[in-house]
Design a protein around this motif. Structure first.
Motif: not given
Length: 148
Positions: A57-69, A71-82, A139-141
């Motif tokens: 799974c990859k996520m493409y953010e409005p900021t231009g960043s691309t995250l792998n799985r 990174g996505i999990i860390m972003t949503f669960t460890e406070g990058v996005y609250n 599953q989300i890809s």
């Protein structure tokens, strides 16, 4: 010959009805998955994300960043996005066998750490998600996020 054509037509009709039934069930499953994703990002539910995001799974953010799985999990669960509130509306589906695409407007409230600064990310975002179906279900890809 006429009986054969009638028989084929009836068989085709049943096949189409059955196909529509599966698509409807898939649409229901995808809708539920989108709704539970919306809840998971608020609850910071790492277990949900581990089970519902494909390994690639990859996520493409409005900021231009691309995250792998990871990174996505860390972003949503460890406070990058609250994110304190999230709901998905205006869902549209395109299902093609074992692959699907869903677009939805996510209305979120919360803050995000962007370039080292905390900023309000409250607003409406268009999520375009791709899904793959396997023996364990959908599953989300891929996740593409654009600000509405």
């Amino acid at each position: 010959m006429k009986k054969l054509l009638v028989l084929l037509l009836v068989a085709f009709s049943f096949t189409e009805a059955r196909s529509a039934q599966f698509s409807s069930g898939d649409e229901d499953q995808l809708s539920s998955l989108i709704d539970s994703f919306s809840v998971a990002i608020v609850k910071k539910d790492k277990a949900w994300m581990l089970s519902r995001l494909s390994d690639a799974c990859k996520m493409y953010e409005p900021t231009g960043s691309t995250l792998n799985r990871a990174g996505i999990i860390m972003t949503f669960t460890e406070g990058v996005y609250n994110i304190t509130k999230s709901d998905a509306v205006n869902k549209t589906y395109k299902i093609n066998g074992v692959e699907a695409g869903v677009s939805a407007d996510f209305n979120v409230e919360g803050v995000g750490k962007i370039n080292g600064s905390e900023m309000d990310i409250t607003g409406s975002y268009r999520f375009n998600l791709k899904f793959k179906k396997s023996d364990i279900g959908w599953q989300i890809s891929e996740i593409v996020i654009n600000q509405s």
